[in-house]
Design an enzyme around this catalytic site. Structure first.
Site, PDB file in Angstrom:
ATOM      1  N   LYS A  22       0.857  -1.185   0.000  1.00 26.40           N
ATOM      2  CA  LYS A  22       0.000   0.000   0.000  1.00 26.40           C
ATOM      3  C   LYS A  22       0.888   1.228   0.000  1.00 26.40           C
ATOM      4  CE  LYS A  22      -3.813   2.352   2.202  1.00 26.40           C
ATOM      5  NZ  LYS A  22      -3.219   3.646   1.817  1.00 26.40           N
ATOM      6  N   ASP A  24       1.670   5.252   0.064  1.00 24.07           N
ATOM      7  CA  ASP A  24       1.103   6.458   0.663  1.00 24.07           C
ATOM      8  C   ASP A  24       1.455   7.670  -0.192  1.00 24.07           C
ATOM      9  OD1 ASP A  24      -0.227   8.032   2.419  1.00 24.07           O
ATOM     10  OD2 ASP A  24       1.344   8.066   3.930  1.00 24.07           O
ATOM     11  N   GLU A 165       2.778   1.258   4.831  1.00 28.17           N
ATOM     12  CA  GLU A 165       1.483   1.720   5.330  1.00 28.17           C
ATOM     13  C   GLU A 165       0.504   0.556   5.463  1.00 28.17           C
ATOM     14  OE1 GLU A 165      -0.714   4.280   2.798  1.00 28.17           O
ATOM     15  OE2 GLU A 165      -1.798   5.207   4.436  1.00 28.17           O
TER      16      GLU A 165
END
Length: 314
Positions: A22, A24, A165
């Site tokens: 993930k 950011d 993240e």
DNA sequence: TTCCGACAGTGGGGTCGCAAT
DNA sequence: ATTGCGACCCCACTATCGGAA
């Protein structure tokens, strides 16, 4: 409108899912047409060519075939994506000013929506990824987003340990859908700790009770402000907590820091709240804070900023 | 009947740009 | 020159309602 992931607490997945880091940053769709050139757009459809000119340049140097790709623009700092760093470029639309910030960006591509005039959104995810990998020459700021075919709890723990993240879990056979979808799931690393409640704000609109709690922690005997917590309450908690806060009202702020908050109400620092959040900001505030509950078992004077294990917990 | 998805409404940090002070 | 505010980015969460299961 790009395909959006749904936040979940699910941690068990079978082999029909693939997993990506993930990132950011900001979501960016990029379309190249031999006649019209490159067009970058934000999640809400705003033009971003002026914000990320080096990405435009790299995409213009491709094979010449029409394509539409999906990905995330990030700013890297010591191998981690830094949204705070990226923010220095977010609002800029002048390419000269954008490059003058000195903030280098990387465009991680993870999906392909069209290629050579053909719509690929109906193809399974694995096929789209395979086509993407072949269609684009990944150099300069362009990177292919790696994925893994197995995962779940262990993979998430590994990711959090690296300071990521979180993860995005994607159904390997799913087609590309515009908007929110449960074929893409967001698995987040998060952290949390207790904070002292030193005040609150009045509610707005249809809101009951109060708007947000003003919270902090002790450092060298002084109560340092850590920000506002305005979500996570149900209606009953809002009204019940307001009654407890009113009983603790005082005229002066208990915080050592000056707080830019008109209309703030102050209370004796006696309540302790458990707060979940994604990370600390450079300014010492909580990012994405939410209320998890009151801690009646905790002495407020012992609440300090916790410097946690790297990456927090999944 | 129960559950799920979508939407509206409330709240957060941070940055930029512009108008008001 | 400073301050305030909205518009964007990133979001979390609750309440509600209608349709699916």
């Amino acid at each position: 409108m790009p395909m959006l992931a749904t936040l979940t607490s699910r941690r068990v997945f079978d082999d029909r899912w693939v997993f990506e880091r993930k990132l950011d940053g900001v979501r960016v769709l990029a379309a190249f047409d031999p006649d019209a050139g490159v067009r970058l757009t934000s999640r809400t459809g705003r033009a971003l060519n002026g914000t990320y000119p080096e990405v435009v340049a790299a995409l213009e140097q491709q094979s010449g075939l029409e394509f539409t790709v999906d990905g995330e623009v990030v700013a890297l700092e010591h191998g981690r994506t830094s949204f705070e760093l990226l923010q220095q470029r977010l609002g800029l639309s002048d390419p000269v000013a954008a490059l003058a910030t000195g903030v280098a960006v990387t465009y991680y591509l993870f999906d392909l929506l069209s290629l050579d005039g053909r719509d690929t959104t109906g193809l399974p995810l694995r096929d789209r990824k395979a086509l993407l990998r072949e269609a684009i020459d990944f150099h300069g700021p362009l990177r292919y987003t790696a994925h893994r075919n197995r995962g779940g709890q262990e993979l998430l723990e590994e990711a959090c340990g690296k300071g990521w993240e979180g993860l995005i879990a994607k159904r390997a056979d799913s087609r590309y859908a515009h908007g929110r979808s449960t074929d893409w799931l967001k698995l987040k690393c998060s952290s949390g700790q207790e904070f002292v409640v030193g005040g609150f704000t009045e509610p707005a609109g249809s809101r009951a009770g109060f708007g947000a709690l003003l919270v902090g922690h002790y450092q060298d005997g002084r109560l340092r402000y850590a920000g506002k917590v305005g979500t996570g309450y149900d209606g009953r908690t809002l009204t019940e907590l307001r009654a407890r806060l009113d009983a603790l009202r005082q005229d002066d702020s208990p915080f050592a820091d000056r707080i830019q908050e008109r209309q703030a109400r102050w209370v004796r620092p006696e309540l302790v709240a458990q707060v979940g959040f994604s990370e600390w900001t450079r300014a010492g505030r909580l990012r994405h804070p939410r209320f998890l509950g009151l801690r009646d078992d905790k002495d407020p004077s012992r609440v300090v900023r916790e410097e946690p294990v790297p990456g927090g917990t999944p």
